[in-house]
Design an enzyme around this catalytic site. Structure first.
Site, PDB file in Angstrom:
ATOM      1  N   CYS A 164       0.861  -1.186   0.000  1.00  0.00           N
ATOM      2  CA  CYS A 164       0.000   0.000   0.000  1.00  0.00           C
ATOM      3  C   CYS A 164       0.900   1.240   0.000  1.00  0.00           C
ATOM      4  CB  CYS A 164      -0.903  -0.022   1.229  1.00  0.00           C
ATOM      5  SG  CYS A 164      -2.081   1.341   1.301  1.00  0.00           S
ATOM      6  N   CYS A 208     -10.968  14.670 -32.807  1.00  0.00           N
ATOM      7  CA  CYS A 208     -10.736  13.403 -32.103  1.00  0.00           C
ATOM      8  C   CYS A 208      -9.538  12.674 -32.705  1.00  0.00           C
ATOM      9  CB  CYS A 208     -11.979  12.533 -32.199  1.00  0.00           C
ATOM     10  SG  CYS A 208     -11.784  10.891 -31.465  1.00  0.00           S
TER      11      CYS A 208
END
Length: 354
Positions: A164, A208
């Site tokens: 973590c 795009c």
């Protein structure tokens, strides 16, 4: 009891209490509460990178220093790499050592980047951390000693390892970032370069980027393409950030081409054939500054060639409205996320007007 004796007894009690508190503080709150634990696998360590804390503070900046050198923790669900799943390697943000692969990354749900395994356990240093009531295992970079996060045993099987970590303690290197640098690669010299094709770089934004890349990639003479973000101010933006229209970036395509097979001027003419250069901050149904029309030139020769084509097209009467394409110097180009690269080829379906 005489007053003087009371004073002596109270002073002695205060001294004993203070000594006891100091002992507990040393046990639970000080760096002395961190001791090395058994390393996993080969215990040999890379050579340490040594700097003074003042040098680290200057190199890392306040946020990274507070986490990586002062063992702080960033707030959950705020880090850049919490829900980041692009393919590549995660590096120590202090020294650049590759530590974790995207193949071992998963979403643990705790709000911090989580990994089930390290690239090489020897690149990590594990310390027993007793700064809280419940002991934990601290994870540091073995090369520079910087704090990364903690190791828990609630991860996926079979090892159950759960690294973590703090996003701010990590850097990221994409798997195939061949066109990611804004700087031009210097051509090689010597015998080995004689059989190599010398290419040039061009960058265009025409709405795009999926369809624009597809069409450029199928031109004879274009040797490589990548979609990404150019012309903005935010460093290393994500697709979601660019979509807000607030980063200043345009969806762009950077390509390499062989000028002996196709000229830059021809590429500019193709560029204008792919979109409507008279539309401001949009192309068809896609609306926003990220869809604006831009030519990012990489040299004065490219600027002159682009200007020539623009003037010819404007004078030709082909367009009823003025051309609004911006002609600006090329700057930092940030490759888009992996799923955007070669989108049409990978998805085998129509995109962006194809």
């Amino acid at each position: 009891m005489p007053f003087r004796i009371k004073i002596i007894v109270l002073a002695a009690a205060a001294f004993v209490s203070l000594a006891g508190w100091k002992s507990l503080n040393a046990l639970f709150l000080s760096p002395a509460g961190r001791t090395t634990v058994q390393e996993r696998g080969d215990t040999s360590m890379p050579k340490k990178i040594r700097k003074t804390e003042s040098e680290w503070k200057e190199a890392l900046g306040p946020e990274r220093f507070s986490v990586m050198r002062a063992c702080g923790t960033e707030p959950p669900f705020t880090g850049k790499y919490d829900l980041h799943f692009e393919k590549g390697e995660y590096l120590c943000a202090a020294c650049g050592t590759p530590l974790f692969s995207s193949a071992s990354k998963y979403d643990h749900g705790t709000g911090w980047p989580s990994f089930s395994a390290a690239i090489d356990p020897r690149r990590l240093e594990l310390l027993e951390d007793r700064t809280l009531a419940v002991p934990r295992i601290e994870v540091r970079c073995a090369a520079c000693g910087s704090h990364l996060g903690h190791l828990f045993d609630d991860g996926p099987g079979p090892s159950s390892d759960h690294y973590c970590l703090n996003s701010v303690a990590l850097g990221f290197k994409p798997q195939d970032r061949s066109l990611g640098s804004a700087a031009e690669a210097r051509p090689e010299t010597g015998p080995a370069s004689r059989n190599k094709v010398l290419t040039e770089t061009a960058t265009f934004a025409a709405g795009c980027f999926w369809g624009v890349e597809y069409k450029f990639s199928h031109l004879k003479g274009v040797t490589a393409t990548a979609v990404g973000y150019a012309g903005g101010e935010t460093r290393d933006p994500s697709y979601e950030q660019v979509c807000t229209g607030r980063t200043g970036h345009a969806e762009a395509v950077r390509l390499e081409f062989d000028p002996s097979l196709i000229s830059y001027e021809d590429l500019v003419r193709v560029f204008f054939s792919l979109h409507d250069p008279t539309q401001v901050d949009r192309q068809g149904p896609d609306v926003g500054p990220q869809y604006r029309s831009v030519i990012f030139f990489h040299s004065q020769a490219q600027r002159e060639a682009a200007r020539k084509v623009m003037d010819e097209l404007q004078a030709s009467g082909r367009y009823l409205r003025p051309i609004v394409t911006a002609l600006v110097p090329a700057s930092d180009f940030y490759p888009a996320e992996e799923y955007h690269q070669k989108y049409y080829d990978k998805n085998k379906k129509s995109a962006c007007g194809l």
